[in-house]
Design a protein around this motif. Structure first.
Motif, PDB file in Angstrom:
ATOM      1  N   PRO A  20      -9.254  18.231  25.789  1.00 37.28           N
ATOM      2  CA  PRO A  20      -9.732  17.985  24.443  1.00 37.28           C
ATOM      3  C   PRO A  20     -11.133  18.130  24.180  1.00 37.28           C
ATOM      4  O   PRO A  20     -11.841  18.855  25.087  1.00 37.28           O
ATOM      5  CB  PRO A  20      -8.999  16.381  24.056  1.00 37.28           C
ATOM      6  N   ALA A  21     -11.770  17.526  23.079  1.00 37.27           N
ATOM      7  CA  ALA A  21     -13.089  17.513  23.235  1.00 37.27           C
ATOM      8  C   ALA A  21     -13.739  16.873  24.574  1.00 37.27           C
ATOM      9  O   ALA A  21     -13.319  15.676  24.989  1.00 37.27           O
ATOM     10  CB  ALA A  21     -13.843  16.583  22.009  1.00 37.27           C
ATOM     11  N   PRO A  22     -14.598  17.898  25.196  1.00 40.41           N
ATOM     12  CA  PRO A  22     -14.914  17.396  26.504  1.00 40.41           C
ATOM     13  C   PRO A  22     -15.677  16.224  26.517  1.00 40.41           C
ATOM     14  O   PRO A  22     -15.908  15.508  27.489  1.00 40.41           O
ATOM     15  CB  PRO A  22     -16.011  18.625  26.947  1.00 40.41           C
ATOM     16  N   SER A  23     -16.251  15.755  25.219  1.00 43.92           N
ATOM     17  CA  SER A  23     -16.990  14.288  25.474  1.00 43.92           C
ATOM     18  C   SER A  23     -16.245  13.182  25.619  1.00 43.92           C
ATOM     19  O   SER A  23     -16.929  12.184  26.073  1.00 43.92           O
ATOM     20  CB  SER A  23     -17.709  14.453  23.991  1.00 43.92           C
ATOM     21  N   THR A  24     -14.931  13.341  25.539  1.00 45.14           N
ATOM     22  CA  THR A  24     -14.100  12.297  25.645  1.00 45.14           C
ATOM     23  C   THR A  24     -13.749  11.989  27.226  1.00 45.14           C
ATOM     24  O   THR A  24     -13.467  10.892  27.600  1.00 45.14           O
ATOM     25  CB  THR A  24     -12.728  12.548  25.231  1.00 45.14           C
ATOM     26  N   ARG A  25     -14.280  13.012  28.230  1.00 43.23           N
ATOM     27  CA  ARG A  25     -14.286  12.623  29.660  1.00 43.23           C
ATOM     28  C   ARG A  25     -12.410  12.463  29.917  1.00 43.23           C
ATOM     29  O   ARG A  25     -12.057  11.546  30.691  1.00 43.23           O
ATOM     30  CB  ARG A  25     -15.045  11.725  30.094  1.00 43.23           C
ATOM     31  N   THR A  26     -11.497  13.364  29.142  1.00 44.89           N
ATOM     32  CA  THR A  26     -10.245  12.947  29.433  1.00 44.89           C
ATOM     33  C   THR A  26      -9.638  14.280  29.212  1.00 44.89           C
ATOM     34  O   THR A  26     -10.229  15.280  28.621  1.00 44.89           O
ATOM     35  CB  THR A  26      -9.624  12.146  28.411  1.00 44.89           C
ATOM     36  N   PHE A  27      -8.332  14.524  29.631  1.00 43.91           N
ATOM     37  CA  PHE A  27      -7.642  15.500  29.323  1.00 43.91           C
ATOM     38  C   PHE A  27      -6.024  14.939  28.849  1.00 43.91           C
ATOM     39  O   PHE A  27      -5.601  14.088  29.504  1.00 43.91           O
ATOM     40  CB  PHE A  27      -7.473  16.729  30.298  1.00 43.91           C
ATOM     41  N   ASP A  28      -5.347  15.982  28.266  1.00 45.49           N
ATOM     42  CA  ASP A  28      -4.243  15.340  27.915  1.00 45.49           C
ATOM     43  C   ASP A  28      -2.951  16.150  28.349  1.00 45.49           C
ATOM     44  O   ASP A  28      -3.232  17.337  29.048  1.00 45.49           O
ATOM     45  CB  ASP A  28      -3.864  15.525  26.195  1.00 45.49           C
ATOM     46  N   VAL A  29      -1.994  15.637  28.846  1.00 45.47           N
ATOM     47  CA  VAL A  29      -0.671  16.182  29.521  1.00 45.47           C
ATOM     48  C   VAL A  29       0.522  16.130  28.628  1.00 45.47           C
ATOM     49  O   VAL A  29       0.862  14.988  28.291  1.00 45.47           O
ATOM     50  CB  VAL A  29      -0.304  15.346  30.849  1.00 45.47           C
ATOM     51  N   ASP A  30       1.092  17.257  28.451  1.00 44.59           N
ATOM     52  CA  ASP A  30       2.616  17.119  27.631  1.00 44.59           C
ATOM     53  C   ASP A  30       3.465  17.487  29.241  1.00 44.59           C
ATOM     54  O   ASP A  30       3.199  18.348  29.828  1.00 44.59           O
ATOM     55  CB  ASP A  30       2.678  18.307  26.808  1.00 44.59           C
ATOM     56  N   VAL A  31       4.451  16.795  29.233  1.00 39.55           N
ATOM     57  CA  VAL A  31       5.598  16.991  30.309  1.00 39.55           C
ATOM     58  C   VAL A  31       6.953  17.045  29.532  1.00 39.55           C
ATOM     59  O   VAL A  31       7.274  16.095  29.065  1.00 39.55           O
ATOM     60  CB  VAL A  31       5.491  16.079  31.472  1.00 39.55           C
ATOM     61  N   VAL A  32       7.598  18.114  29.804  1.00 37.48           N
ATOM     62  CA  VAL A  32       9.013  18.183  29.443  1.00 37.48           C
ATOM     63  C   VAL A  32       9.877  17.642  30.645  1.00 37.48           C
ATOM     64  O   VAL A  32       9.878  18.081  31.674  1.00 37.48           O
ATOM     65  CB  VAL A  32       9.092  19.532  29.251  1.00 37.48           C
ATOM     66  N   VAL A  33      10.723  16.593  30.411  1.00 41.18           N
ATOM     67  CA  VAL A  33      11.054  15.714  31.152  1.00 41.18           C
ATOM     68  C   VAL A  33      12.791  16.019  30.956  1.00 41.18           C
ATOM     69  O   VAL A  33      13.377  15.627  30.015  1.00 41.18           O
ATOM     70  CB  VAL A  33      11.080  14.380  31.328  1.00 41.18           C
ATOM     71  N   PRO A  34      13.545  16.638  32.201  1.00 39.38           N
ATOM     72  CA  PRO A  34      15.000  16.689  32.046  1.00 39.38           C
ATOM     73  C   PRO A  34      15.507  15.471  32.431  1.00 39.38           C
ATOM     74  O   PRO A  34      15.190  14.809  33.140  1.00 39.38           O
ATOM     75  CB  PRO A  34      15.343  17.629  33.171  1.00 39.38           C
ATOM     76  N   THR A  35      16.519  15.153  31.520  1.00 35.73           N
ATOM     77  CA  THR A  35      17.292  13.727  31.601  1.00 35.73           C
ATOM     78  C   THR A  35      18.720  13.860  32.478  1.00 35.73           C
ATOM     79  O   THR A  35      19.094  12.599  32.711  1.00 35.73           O
ATOM     80  CB  THR A  35      17.674  12.976  30.214  1.00 35.73           C
ATOM     81  N   ASP A  36      19.037  14.791  32.503  1.00 35.24           N
ATOM     82  CA  ASP A  36      20.742  14.824  32.911  1.00 35.24           C
ATOM     83  C   ASP A  36      21.417  14.130  32.370  1.00 35.24           C
ATOM     84  O   ASP A  36      22.632  13.484  32.671  1.00 35.24           O
ATOM     85  CB  ASP A  36      20.659  14.526  34.377  1.00 35.24           C
ATOM     86  N   GLY A  37      21.107  14.114  30.853  1.00 34.39           N
ATOM     87  CA  GLY A  37      22.136  13.213  30.083  1.00 34.39           C
ATOM     88  C   GLY A  37      21.899  11.595  29.936  1.00 34.39           C
ATOM     89  O   GLY A  37      22.642  11.048  29.310  1.00 34.39           O
ATOM     90  N   ARG A  38      20.924  11.225  31.087  1.00 29.98           N
ATOM     91  CA  ARG A  38      21.053   9.625  30.979  1.00 29.98           C
ATOM     92  C   ARG A  38      20.333   9.350  29.688  1.00 29.98           C
ATOM     93  O   ARG A  38      19.554   9.950  29.018  1.00 29.98           O
ATOM     94  CB  ARG A  38      20.037   9.383  32.155  1.00 29.98           C
ATOM     95  N   ASP A  39      20.863   7.807  29.369  1.00 35.31           N
ATOM     96  CA  ASP A  39      20.164   7.172  28.422  1.00 35.31           C
ATOM     97  C   ASP A  39      18.781   6.987  28.123  1.00 35.31           C
ATOM     98  O   ASP A  39      18.210   6.736  27.413  1.00 35.31           O
ATOM     99  CB  ASP A  39      21.137   6.017  27.865  1.00 35.31           C
ATOM    100  N   SER A  40      18.433   6.817  29.680  1.00 34.90           N
ATOM    101  CA  SER A  40      16.887   6.239  29.654  1.00 34.90           C
ATOM    102  C   SER A  40      16.403   7.134  31.087  1.00 34.90           C
ATOM    103  O   SER A  40      17.219   7.368  31.986  1.00 34.90           O
ATOM    104  CB  SER A  40      16.500   4.945  29.835  1.00 34.90           C
ATOM    105  N   VAL A  41      15.290   7.214  31.271  1.00 34.44           N
ATOM    106  CA  VAL A  41      14.586   7.812  32.279  1.00 34.44           C
ATOM    107  C   VAL A  41      13.379   6.745  32.727  1.00 34.44           C
ATOM    108  O   VAL A  41      12.709   6.479  31.858  1.00 34.44           O
ATOM    109  CB  VAL A  41      14.047   9.333  32.210  1.00 34.44           C
ATOM    110  N   VAL A  42      12.943   6.708  34.024  1.00 32.54           N
ATOM    111  CA  VAL A  42      11.941   5.998  34.328  1.00 32.54           C
ATOM    112  C   VAL A  42      11.055   6.951  34.913  1.00 32.54           C
ATOM    113  O   VAL A  42      11.216   7.772  36.140  1.00 32.54           O
ATOM    114  CB  VAL A  42      12.334   4.747  35.572  1.00 32.54           C
ATOM    115  N   LEU A  43       9.789   6.888  34.382  1.00 29.13           N
ATOM    116  CA  LEU A  43       8.554   7.481  34.903  1.00 29.13           C
ATOM    117  C   LEU A  43       7.440   6.795  35.618  1.00 29.13           C
ATOM    118  O   LEU A  43       7.419   5.503  35.188  1.00 29.13           O
ATOM    119  CB  LEU A  43       7.776   8.321  33.621  1.00 29.13           C
ATOM    120  N   TYR A  44       6.759   7.107  36.643  1.00 28.96           N
ATOM    121  CA  TYR A  44       5.924   6.491  37.335  1.00 28.96           C
ATOM    122  C   TYR A  44       4.582   7.194  37.430  1.00 28.96           C
ATOM    123  O   TYR A  44       4.503   8.751  37.549  1.00 28.96           O
ATOM    124  CB  TYR A  44       6.464   5.882  38.557  1.00 28.96           C
ATOM    125  N   MET A  45       3.463   6.414  37.840  1.00 26.78           N
ATOM    126  CA  MET A  45       2.146   7.177  38.242  1.00 26.78           C
ATOM    127  C   MET A  45       2.003   6.580  39.795  1.00 26.78           C
ATOM    128  O   MET A  45       2.276   5.400  40.165  1.00 26.78           O
ATOM    129  CB  MET A  45       0.936   7.067  37.487  1.00 26.78           C
TER     130      MET A  45
END
Length: 531
Positions: free
Chosen positions: A53-78
């Motif tokens: 995004p605007a470089p002054s923010t010192r950040t960047f954005d991430v979009d991730v398409v997450v396959p779910t295999d049909g589960r009602d919920s998924v757990v993501l971690y860093m």
């Protein structure tokens, strides 16, 4: 049941429960001659898109398409730590604006139970898109960075993972500003050849492959042992990439000789971030990320120091990335590991890094003695050497321990390597050495399992033909002072007499060294040749 699934179940269920599961699986298998079911489809990849995004923010954005295999919920971690950086990082604390949506744009519920986990309510949809922002204050080999001219992507600080699914493949797409150069990384290009589009077979490779991009980039390559090696700069460098990689080539050739043939690498990259601070490196599977000043070393001492530093990082491609303590893989990014083996992974890497730099011709005996003296001097001036063993230092790597109560495996490790090497060479009259030890360790333990402390000691003894366990115990599992007498005698060295504490423990060739002793030292520093 695939080998990957078998391994996963064994690790998660334990041996007894795993065997019961395996028996049940075999009992339910179709009888001989019955039609075989089609092989299961490869799992759908996680697809990441990184936008600045605007470089002054010192950040960047991430979009991730997450396959779910049909589960009602998924757990993501860093991850809370990063392989090669034995420090608690808690990367989830650097993530903001975490949202999820369906393919039609409908918002989805997200719970954030702790700093490193998010639970996304999928409603059974086959895939969802998660968007988040990561902090990128200053690009280095340790941290993300985003400016108007550069982008540094450090894997564990960037990519959310699916909990329990590190074997799932991934794709990474960079959306870069106009005028930026193509990115540099060891990741494989995605099929189709789209620029800045990469793939990884699993999360381990994804997280272990930094990416550099920007307006000011340059690179050059050489081929050694059938493997392309690139030197890539992000930023303006006075020392050209072509000159740097040409200077480094003898070192790469020496490493190839040491291991006895073609190295199991893929398009290895020296990723140089110019102006990122003091020189340091973090090893990766097929690359190393280093901070540099972009200038050629001007003195013999500086050149050898640079060669030794790069040699250390390059040796890591074999020792720690492919040969590793059993606790350092498969990686668990949600929990920190405990291992007693970092004196091997880091300490012996320093020993061989220095040694192969000298053997390559990028330094001489004087350079090697000066660097080895510094290791010994640093060790002998450390009060912690009498308090903590090398194994304890490794096992407590994530703890903050006062300097006077700990020993540094980066310092004592190479000293132990030298003392062991002298002992082996003397006991075998020069027929065996630490070269043979690390090669046999690699031959036995570079597969998926890794080695335990007992495995390492037993293999070391097998490599040299006598029991090394007692000396290993003294050096790595006790706080006894290191005895240098045998090393000095075998190689014809002494500690130079002087009254300056700053120059204490300085190694030099003993003026009274015999021809045999001088030959022993020459053999240690001669170019490698596998027996």
């Amino acid at each position: 049941m695939s080998p990957t699934t078998l391994g996963y179940l064994c690790r998660r269920l334990g041996p007894v429960a795993f065997m019961l599961t395996l028996v049940a699986s075999c009992a339910s298998a179709p009888p001989a001659g019955a039609p075989r079911a089609h092989a299961p489809r490869a799992p759908a990849p996680l697809v990441y898109t990184i936008r600045v995004p605007a470089p002054s923010t010192r950040t960047f954005d991430v979009d991730v398409v997450v396959p779910t295999d049909g589960r009602d919920s998924v757990v993501l971690y860093m991850p809370i730590w990063s392989p090669g950086m034995y420090t608690l990082m808690s990367y989830g604390d650097r993530v903001t604006a975490f949202t999820a949506r369906a393919a039609d744009g409908a918002p989805l519920g997200v719970r954030h139970p702790d700093g490193g986990h998010w639970v996304v309510q999928t409603g059974g949809r086959p895939a969802v898109t998660v968007t988040y922002t990561v902090s990128a204050p200053r690009g280095s080999n340790l941290s993300n960075g985003a400016t108007d001219t550069s982008l540094v992507v450090v894997g564990p600080a960037t990519y959310v993972g699916l909990a329990g699914e590190t074997s799932r493949p991934a794709e990474v797409r960079l959306v870069l500003p106009a005028g930026w150069r193509p990115a540099a990384t060891s990741l494989a290009a995605a099929p189709g050849g789209a620029p800045n589009d990469f793939v990884a077979p699993d999360y381990d490779v994804l997280a272990d492959s930094p990416i550099l991009a920007g307006t000011h980039m340059s690179s050059a390559a050489v081929t050694v042992g059938g493997v392309r090696h690139r030197w890539a700069y992000l930023g303006d460098a006075e020392w050209s990439a072509a000159s740097a990689i040409a200077w480094l080539r003898p070192l790469l050739e020496e490493h190839r000789r040491f291991w006895g043939g073609t190295l199991p690498l893929h398009d290895y990259v020296f990723l140089n971030i110019v102006g990122a601070g003091p020189g340091s490196g973090v090893e990766h599977l097929n690359s190393v990320a280093i901070n540099t000043n972009g200038r050629e070393p001007q003195t013999a001492e500086a050149r050898f120091r640079e060669a030794s530093f790069l040699s250390h990082e390059y040796f890591h491609a074999m020792n720690v990335k492919r040969l590793r303590p059993v606790e350092l893989g498969p990686f668990d990014y949600e929990h920190t590991p405990t291992t007693t083996g970092l004196w091997v992974a880091e300490g012996l890497t320093s020993y061989f890094g220095d040694l192969l730099a000298a053997r390559s011709g990028l330094g001489d005996t004087h350079d090697w003695l000066a660097l080895t003296s510094r290791h010994i001097r640093d060790l002998q001036s450390s009060p912690g050497r009498l308090v903590q063993t090398l194994e304890q230092a490794s096992a407590r790597m994530f703890e903050r321990i006062p300097p006077n109560q700990r020993v540094d495996y980066y310092v004592k490790g190479p000293v132990v390597g030298l003392v062991l090497d002298a002992h082996i060479r003397k006991r075998t009259d020069g027929r065996r050495s630490m070269d043979d030890v690390i090669r046999l360790e690699y031959d036995r333990w570079s597969g998926s399992r890794g080695y335990t402390a007992e495995d390492f000691a037993r293999t070391a003894s097998d490599a040299v033909g006598f029991d090394l366990a007692p000396l290993l115990h003294t050096l790595v599992a006790s706080t006894e002072e290191v005895d240098y007498a045998e090393m000095l005698d075998w190689f014809g060295l002494r500690f130079a007499p002087n009254d300056d504490p700053a120059r204490a423990w300085t190694l030099e060739v003993n003026p009274a060294a015999t021809a045999a002793q001088r030959a022993h030292l020459a053999a240690l520093l001669a170019p490698s040749g596998r027996r």
